[in-house]
Design an enzyme around this catalytic site. Structure first.
Site, PDB file in Angstrom:
ATOM      1  N   CYS A 184       0.808  -1.239   0.000  1.00 44.26           N
ATOM      2  CA  CYS A 184       0.000   0.000   0.000  1.00 44.26           C
ATOM      3  C   CYS A 184       0.827   1.268   0.000  1.00 44.26           C
ATOM      4  CB  CYS A 184      -0.924  -0.012   1.211  1.00 44.26           C
ATOM      5  SG  CYS A 184      -2.145  -1.316   1.118  1.00 44.26           S
TER       6      CYS A 184
HETATM    7  N1  NAD Z   1      -2.684  -6.149   1.747  1.00 47.74           N
HETATM    8  C1  NAD Z   1      -3.055  -5.032   2.336  1.00 47.74           C
HETATM    9  O1  NAD Z   1      -2.629  -4.736   3.447  1.00 47.74           O
HETATM   10  C2  NAD Z   1      -4.044  -4.088   1.677  1.00 47.74           C
HETATM   11  C3  NAD Z   1      -4.653  -3.110   2.473  1.00 47.74           C
HETATM   12  C4  NAD Z   1      -5.575  -2.255   1.897  1.00 47.74           C
HETATM   13  C5  NAD Z   1      -5.844  -2.344   0.549  1.00 47.74           C
HETATM   14  N2  NAD Z   1      -5.218  -3.278  -0.215  1.00 47.74           N
HETATM   15  C6  NAD Z   1      -5.562  -3.319  -1.641  1.00 47.74           C
HETATM   16  O2  NAD Z   1      -6.441  -4.414  -1.880  1.00 47.74           O
HETATM   17  C7  NAD Z   1      -6.185  -4.993  -3.152  1.00 47.74           C
HETATM   18  C8  NAD Z   1      -5.847  -6.464  -2.992  1.00 47.74           C
HETATM   19  O3  NAD Z   1      -4.664  -6.573  -2.209  1.00 47.74           O
HETATM   20  P1  NAD Z   1      -4.211  -7.919  -1.508  1.00 47.74           P
HETATM   21  O4  NAD Z   1      -3.121  -7.549  -0.585  1.00 47.74           O
HETATM   22  O5  NAD Z   1      -5.411  -8.645  -0.980  1.00 47.74           O
HETATM   23  O6  NAD Z   1      -3.614  -8.688  -2.774  1.00 47.74           O
HETATM   24  P2  NAD Z   1      -3.206 -10.252  -2.858  1.00 47.74           P
HETATM   25  O7  NAD Z   1      -2.165 -10.336  -3.907  1.00 47.74           O
HETATM   26  O8  NAD Z   1      -2.948 -10.773  -1.485  1.00 47.74           O
HETATM   27  O9  NAD Z   1      -4.537 -10.944  -3.372  1.00 47.74           O
HETATM   28  C9  NAD Z   1      -5.092 -10.708  -4.631  1.00 47.74           C
HETATM   29  C10 NAD Z   1      -5.690 -12.009  -5.132  1.00 47.74           C
HETATM   30  O10 NAD Z   1      -6.331 -11.732  -6.381  1.00 47.74           O
HETATM   31  C11 NAD Z   1      -6.142 -12.863  -7.219  1.00 47.74           C
HETATM   32  N3  NAD Z   1      -6.394 -12.435  -8.603  1.00 47.74           N
HETATM   33  C12 NAD Z   1      -5.603 -11.702  -9.417  1.00 47.74           C
HETATM   34  N4  NAD Z   1      -6.226 -11.464 -10.573  1.00 47.74           N
HETATM   35  C13 NAD Z   1      -7.438 -12.078 -10.506  1.00 47.74           C
HETATM   36  C14 NAD Z   1      -8.544 -12.181 -11.389  1.00 47.74           C
HETATM   37  N5  NAD Z   1      -8.542 -11.595 -12.579  1.00 47.74           N
HETATM   38  N6  NAD Z   1      -9.613 -12.888 -10.967  1.00 47.74           N
HETATM   39  C15 NAD Z   1      -9.631 -13.473  -9.752  1.00 47.74           C
HETATM   40  N7  NAD Z   1      -8.628 -13.399  -8.871  1.00 47.74           N
HETATM   41  C16 NAD Z   1      -7.544 -12.701  -9.244  1.00 47.74           C
HETATM   42  C17 NAD Z   1      -4.737 -13.314  -6.930  1.00 47.74           C
HETATM   43  O11 NAD Z   1      -4.554 -14.664  -7.299  1.00 47.74           O
HETATM   44  C18 NAD Z   1      -4.660 -13.103  -5.416  1.00 47.74           C
HETATM   45  O12 NAD Z   1      -5.036 -14.255  -4.695  1.00 47.74           O
HETATM   46  C19 NAD Z   1      -5.057  -4.160  -3.776  1.00 47.74           C
HETATM   47  O13 NAD Z   1      -5.622  -3.142  -4.546  1.00 47.74           O
HETATM   48  C20 NAD Z   1      -4.387  -3.553  -2.558  1.00 47.74           C
HETATM   49  O14 NAD Z   1      -3.743  -2.330  -2.868  1.00 47.74           O
HETATM   50  C21 NAD Z   1      -4.339  -4.172   0.320  1.00 47.74           C
END
Ligand code: NAD
Length: 457
Positions: free
Chosen positions: A275
């Site tokens: 982030c």
């Molecule tokens: N991790 C954090 O602390 C956090 C906090 C706030 C916001 N975010 C935001 O949330 C979003 C997700 O982050 P995350 O950390 O959960 O990511 P992550 O990489 O842990 O998880 C994302 C998942 O999406 C899947 N994926 C990718 N493309 C796909 C598709 N087309 N269809 C279905 N599944 C698909 C991946 O396989 C993965 O399992 C991002 O935009 C991130 O910036 C993350």
């Protein structure tokens, strides 16, 4: 409220709506668990077959989500997972939680969002609610998602409902989790906002509606830019204090006694995670499209991005006090996850520090109880590494220990007592020792030497 909206609202309130979560990572899996726990039949959709298989076997791969919770919900049939987008045809709500990384050029990489939305659009049907949660630039929901979904022939706000709600998950935080962190929601029309609010209200204690998706998108970017800029400020203060011979940690501790108008941020080896190092650049990219230069973001990026090099300089200076060059010295890095008590190494500044140390000829090893192994490509090194144990003998041939992430399970006093030389970027070692060099603080003089210093010297 239209008849379609009323019907979806009824389904949400009676928990007869079928909920979907796309992307089962750090954000999506906790949300899917909360929706299933709130009483919805919930389907998680992910392209990674290993994650889908783990969920369906009742196992969690996210440390903040207990396997027992997943096991219980999968056992009752409330939660299941699939890689097959055809399930969308049977869903009433879909929350999109896919990655939004940066390209090498620091431009947004929207490819995951675009491919997820295009796949959903193929199965979009009247009366559905789609909510984007991925962090992104202001305007994404209305400029990118809405046209892509409307190519189905259905209209947002009339035939289907569309909103943005930023995720605020803080991995490793035992107090603030998905269910008790207030959720900001902005829909493209009042019906869209109302339905998204109703959905989250079933699982999350406080929902904060705002007037549009754009405002909700900007809220997230303000929050993360606030952190990036303040961390940049305190990192610059640390470098300044290093120069002036003032202890920045003592300064922060005293400053935070002010009961108003000050919030402590702490220096470190740089920014990490998915982030804070990334999101502000989504905002500066969008601002640039309209000819606006986001100067604070760029400056914070420069300062924070320079920290790994500054830490390597500090390690070099510390070794110099023992007449050793970086080239050929053995540096043991403590902590490679990007922050305390989690296993996530994405964008971790420790990896940059290790990579620069390696470039300069140092021999690099590491200890991290949360990260058992580190492939060569992760740290741009010459070989795969495995975490060493921090037991007796760990420091036998080590020239310098660099504390980069201060996991709470490690004993820093014992470490300081046994290591020949320490660079502490987190103020983890309590007490002052001549062989412990802290980021943002002068070298200590005239203080008691550590136990056993002579033996190790
Ligand atoms: N991790 C954090 O602390 C956090 C906090 C706030 C916001 N975010 C935001 O949330 C979003 C997700 O982050 P995350 O950390 O959960 O990511 P992550 O990489 O842990 O998880 C994302 C998942 O999406 C899947 N994926 C990718 N493309 C796909 C598709 N087309 N269809 C279905 N599944 C698909 C991946 O396989 C993965 O399992 C991002 O935009 C991130 O910036 C993350």
């Amino acid at each position: 409220m239209s008849a379609l909206a009323q019907e979806l609202r009824r389904r949400i309130e009676t928990r007869t709506a079928r909920a979907g979560v796309v992307g089962l990572g750090y954000v999506g899996l906790p949300l899917a668990v909360e929706l299933a726990r709130a009483g919805f039949d919930t389907v998680g959709l992910d392209l990674d077959p290993r994650k889908v298989a783990a969920i369906n076997a009742g196992e969690s791969y996210i440390p903040d989500v207990p396997t027992a919770d997943v096991h219980a919900l999968v056992g009752t049939g409330a939660l299941k997972a699939t890689t097959d987008y055809r399930v969308v045809a049977g869903l009433d709500t879909v929350n999109i939680c896919v990655p939004t990384p940066l390209r090498k050029t620091k431009d947004p990489d929207m490819s995951f969002v675009v491919s997820a939305v295009e796949a959903i659009a193929e199965h979009l049907h009247p009366g559905m609610l789609i909510v984007l949660e991925s962090t992104t630039y202001p305007g994404t929901t209305e400029e990118l998602l809405q046209p892509a979904l409307e190519r189905s022939g259905l209209r947002a706000g009339t035939d289907f409902f569309l909103a943005f709600s930023p995720e605020r998950v803080d991995p490793g935080n035992a107090t603030w989790q998905t269910h008790n962190v207030p959720k900001v929601v902005g829909g493209t029309t009042p019906d869209c906002s109302d339905l998204a609010r109703a959905l989250y209200a079933t699982a999350i204690q406080t929902v904060v509606p705002v007037s549009s998706p754009r405002v909700a998108e900007m809220v997230k970017l303000l929050e993360n830019t606030f952190r990036a800029v303040n961390i940049g400020l305190v990192n610059e203060m640390a470098l300044m204090c290093d120069n002036l011979g003032i202890d920045v940690w003592e300064v922060i501790d005293a400053a935070k006694t002010k009961p108003f108008g000050f919030m402590p941020f702490y220096p470190g080896p740089g920014l990490g995670g998915h982030c804070i190092p990334i999101d502000p650049f989504y905002l500066s990219w969008k601002a640039r499209q309209s000819g606006f230069e986001a100067r604070f973001i760029e400056l914070a990026g420069q300062v924070n991005g320079s920290m790994p090099e500054a830490v390597v300089r500090k390690i070099g200076d510390a070794l110099n006090t023992q007449r050793k060059p970086l080239n050929g010295s053995h540096v043991l890095v403590v902590g490679v996850a990007y922050k305390r008590d989690i296993d996530d190494i994405r964008e971790s500044p420790s990896l940059d520090v290790m990579s620069v140390l390696h470039e300069k000829g140092a021999r690099v090893s590491y200890v991290d109880p949360f990260v058992p192994s580190l492939p060569a490509r992760a740290w741009h090194g010459d070989r795969d590494l495995a975490s060493l144990e921090m037991g007796p003998g760990a420091f036998a041939d080590v020239d310098c220990v660099a504390i980069l992430t201060d996991h709470s399970t490690l004993d820093y006093q014992t470490l300081a007592g046994s290591a020949p030389l320490v660079v502490d970027t987190r103020n983890a070692v309590k007490g002052r020792y001549p062989h412990v060099f802290r980021l943002g603080a002068p070298a200590s003089t005239g203080v008691p030497a550590r136990a056993g210093a002579e033996a190790a010297a």
